[in-house]
Design a protein around this motif. Structure first.
Motif, short mmCIF file in Angstrom:
data_model
loop_
_atom_site.label_atom_id
_atom_site.label_comp_id
_atom_site.label_asym_id
_atom_site.label_seq_id
_atom_site.Cartn_x
_atom_site.Cartn_y
_atom_site.Cartn_z
N GLY A 1 0.82 -1.27 0.06
CA GLY A 1 0.05 -0.01 0.05
C GLY A 1 0.82 1.33 -0.13
N ARG A 2 2.00 1.37 -0.64
CA ARG A 2 2.86 2.55 -0.64
C ARG A 2 2.70 3.06 -2.03
NH1 ARG A 2 6.32 -1.26 1.82
NH2 ARG A 2 7.13 -1.81 -0.16
N GLY A 3 2.56 4.39 -2.01
CA GLY A 3 2.46 5.19 -3.47
C GLY A 3 1.23 4.95 -3.94
N VAL A 4 1.17 4.32 -5.31
CA VAL A 4 0.06 4.28 -6.21
C VAL A 4 -0.67 3.06 -5.63
CG1 VAL A 4 -0.61 3.49 -8.63
CG2 VAL A 4 1.28 5.06 -8.02
N ASP A 5 -0.06 2.07 -5.26
CA ASP A 5 -0.89 1.05 -4.53
C ASP A 5 -2.08 1.59 -3.47
OD1 ASP A 5 0.64 -0.70 -5.99
OD2 ASP A 5 1.70 -1.15 -4.22
N SER A 6 -1.74 2.48 -2.59
CA SER A 6 -2.73 2.93 -1.87
C SER A 6 -3.75 3.82 -2.31
CB SER A 6 -1.98 3.78 -0.56
OG SER A 6 -1.37 4.81 -1.25
N LEU A 7 -3.40 4.54 -3.40
CA LEU A 7 -4.18 5.33 -4.20
C LEU A 7 -5.34 4.58 -5.05
CD1 LEU A 7 -1.98 8.27 -5.29
CD2 LEU A 7 -3.53 8.27 -3.50
N PHE A 8 -4.91 3.65 -5.64
CA PHE A 8 -5.67 2.63 -6.47
C PHE A 8 -5.90 1.32 -5.84
CE2 PHE A 8 -4.04 5.99 -9.00
CZ PHE A 8 -4.88 6.77 -9.54
N SER A 9 -6.37 1.15 -4.48
CA SER A 9 -6.38 -0.23 -4.00
C SER A 9 -7.28 -0.92 -4.95
CB SER A 9 -6.74 -0.24 -2.55
OG SER A 9 -7.00 -1.53 -2.12
N THR A 10 -7.12 -2.36 -5.12
CA THR A 10 -8.11 -3.31 -5.94
C THR A 10 -9.42 -3.69 -4.93
OG1 THR A 10 -6.72 -5.26 -5.54
CG2 THR A 10 -6.42 -3.77 -7.52
N HIS A 11 -9.25 -3.39 -3.55
CA HIS A 11 -10.17 -4.00 -2.65
C HIS A 11 -10.84 -2.81 -1.88
CE1 HIS A 11 -7.53 -7.27 -3.18
NE2 HIS A 11 -8.28 -8.15 -2.49
N PRO A 12 -12.03 -3.38 -1.59
CA PRO A 12 -13.09 -2.11 -0.88
C PRO A 12 -12.30 -1.90 0.57
CG PRO A 12 -14.28 -4.23 -1.04
CD PRO A 12 -12.83 -4.29 -1.80
N SER A 13 -12.89 -0.86 1.07
CA SER A 13 -12.34 -0.63 2.76
C SER A 13 -12.46 -1.71 3.51
CB SER A 13 -13.10 0.66 2.87
OG SER A 13 -13.11 0.77 4.59
N THR A 14 -11.61 -2.42 4.34
CA THR A 14 -11.90 -3.71 4.93
C THR A 14 -12.70 -3.27 6.24
OG1 THR A 14 -9.54 -4.16 4.58
CG2 THR A 14 -10.62 -4.97 6.64
N ALA A 15 -12.58 -1.84 6.66
CA ALA A 15 -13.55 -1.36 7.67
C ALA A 15 -14.98 -1.56 7.48
CB ALA A 15 -13.08 0.07 8.12
N GLU A 16 -15.29 -1.05 5.98
CA GLU A 16 -16.81 -0.93 5.53
C GLU A 16 -17.07 -2.35 5.49
OE1 GLU A 16 -20.33 -0.22 4.19
OE2 GLU A 16 -18.95 0.98 5.30
N ARG A 17 -16.52 -3.48 4.99
CA ARG A 17 -16.59 -4.85 4.74
C ARG A 17 -16.94 -5.43 6.07
NH1 ARG A 17 -11.76 -7.59 1.30
NH2 ARG A 17 -13.15 -9.26 1.50
N VAL A 18 -16.15 -5.21 7.02
CA VAL A 18 -16.21 -5.63 8.51
C VAL A 18 -17.57 -5.10 9.01
CG1 VAL A 18 -15.41 -5.47 10.91
CG2 VAL A 18 -14.02 -6.19 9.12
N ARG A 19 -17.77 -3.92 8.84
CA ARG A 19 -19.19 -3.50 9.45
C ARG A 19 -20.46 -3.93 8.89
NH1 ARG A 19 -20.29 3.21 8.77
NH2 ARG A 19 -20.09 2.68 6.78
N ARG A 20 -20.41 -4.20 7.55
CA ARG A 20 -21.42 -4.82 6.76
C ARG A 20 -21.67 -6.16 7.33
NH1 ARG A 20 -22.14 -3.12 0.54
NH2 ARG A 20 -21.37 -0.99 0.73
N LEU A 21 -20.61 -6.94 7.73
CA LEU A 21 -20.65 -8.36 7.99
C LEU A 21 -21.21 -8.31 9.70
CD1 LEU A 21 -17.30 -9.65 6.73
CD2 LEU A 21 -19.45 -10.66 6.37
N ARG A 22 -20.61 -7.33 10.40
CA ARG A 22 -21.07 -7.12 11.82
C ARG A 22 -22.85 -7.01 11.83
NH1 ARG A 22 -16.96 -9.44 14.54
NH2 ARG A 22 -14.89 -7.77 14.32
N ALA A 23 -23.20 -6.05 10.78
CA ALA A 23 -24.60 -5.94 10.69
C ALA A 23 -25.35 -6.98 10.45
CB ALA A 23 -24.75 -4.74 9.82
N MET A 24 -24.68 -8.05 9.65
CA MET A 24 -25.77 -9.16 9.43
C MET A 24 -25.75 -10.10 10.79
SD MET A 24 -23.61 -10.72 6.00
CE MET A 24 -24.75 -12.33 5.74
N MET A 25 -25.03 -9.81 11.67
CA MET A 25 -25.04 -10.32 12.96
C MET A 25 -26.32 -10.13 13.92
SD MET A 25 -22.94 -12.96 13.24
CE MET A 25 -23.13 -13.24 15.04
N THR A 26 -26.74 -8.50 13.64
CA THR A 26 -27.40 -7.68 14.40
C THR A 26 -28.74 -7.76 13.61
OG1 THR A 26 -26.61 -5.74 13.72
CG2 THR A 26 -25.53 -6.70 15.68
#
Length: 314
Positions: free
Chosen positions: A256-281
């Motif tokens: 995630g240095r330089g261009v890798d961090s600007l154009f990450s091929t993955h969505p935000s891990t925090a957002e992915r985790v939040r959606r999964l936690r929401a499935m629990m509740t």
């Protein structure tokens, strides 16, 4: 607009980049050569890209005798997902990560690093493998492996043009040497943007389906947090040498240095985790963050706080 339709458009855009690069390097003749190159690359990728990626990472196939616990886990998860048993591979790499590949569910494979199997609990590994099986069930693996092959071939074509097609007296080149330099810079960047869009459109769906396969969204949520933390500290040199394959992993293996961090091929891990936690509740995926359950140690089996369906061991 469905996810598959968007993905088809993005793949068409990636192929269109071939034509644009060919035109910039050699006019109409170059565009036709690039089109033939794109078709040949797609055909090669369809039949061989999975083997090529596995070989690239030195993956070794295992069975019930060589890795009984891991193999049995994948087998039971595949049964829960209604999938044929995929081939199972282990990659000798300290960074915890995993990916799936193959042109269809009948010719699929899942691969996990030794870092994943040693650093994560049994439940977290199950959450990760359920996510990878979801990619197979959604037939994302063909799209992702073809995208990796096309992106790599596009970068190779651009570099080829820079070194062998950049003479200023080439009349077939509409923009001359300046155009060749622009292509060498912008073509890989364009391929990276398409990879990013394709991967992000499929990861959320694989998270959701993977949580349904395992029956415990929090297993995958815990795993994503653990992998994200380790991936920042533990390098994956094979991925650094082959960045076009980064989007195949469950978490971006690049540092995630330089261009890798600007154009990450993955969505935000925090957002992915939040959606999964929401499935629990049962709460909507956006809004306040629900309380996070305590992390488990390897071998422990949760008895409350989640869906009533049993995990892959019961």
């Amino acid at each position: 607009m469905s996810g598959y339709f968007r993905t088809a458009i993005l793949l068409a855009g990636l192929t269109g980049l071939f034509l644009a690069v060919g035109f910039m390097l050699g006019g109409r003749g170059g565009m036709m050569i690039a089109l033939l190159f794109a078709v040949a690359t797609n055909l090669f990728a369809y039949w061989n890209s999975d083997k090529m990626v596995l070989r690239m990472y030195g993956a070794r196939q295992v069975d019930a005798a060589r890795a009984p616990q891991f193999y049995t886990m994948v087998q039971r998860l595949a049964q829960r997902a209604g999938l044929p048993m995929p081939k199972v591979y282990i990659i000798d790499n300290p960074q915890p990560n995993a990916f799936a590949t193959g042109r269809n569910p009948e010719n699929a494979a899942v691969a996990a690093t030794t870092g994943l199997l040693s650093r994560l609990s049994q439940e977290e590994v199950a959450g990760v493998m359920a996510h990878e099986l979801a990619h197979i069930k959604n037939r994302d693996t063909l799209i992702m492996t073809i995208t990796a092959t096309l992106a790599g071939a596009l970068s190779m074509l651009a570099n080829f043009g820079l070194f062998f097609g950049g003479s200023s007296d080439n009349r077939n080149n509409p923009l001359g040497f300046i155009g060749v330099i622009l292509v060498a810079i912008l073509a890989p960047l364009g391929a990276m943007l398409v990879q990013m869009a394709i991967s992000r459109s499929r990861e959320y769906e694989a998270d959701k389906m993977g949580a349904e396969i395992s029956g415990r969204p929090d297993w995958l949520a815990d795993a994503l947090e653990g992998i994200q933390d380790s991936a920042r500290r533990v390098p994956n040199q094979a991925a650094e040498n082959n960045p076009a394959t980064a989007h195949m992993f469950i978490i971006n293996p690049l540092h995630g240095r330089g261009v890798d961090s600007l154009f990450s091929t993955h969505p935000s891990t925090a957002e992915r985790v939040r959606r999964l936690r929401a499935m629990m509740t049962g709460s909507p995926p956006r809004g306040h963050q629900p309380p996070q359950p305590p992390r488990r140690t390897a071998g422990s089996v949760p008895t409350s706080g989640g869906p009533s369906r049993r995990g892959p061991w019961g």
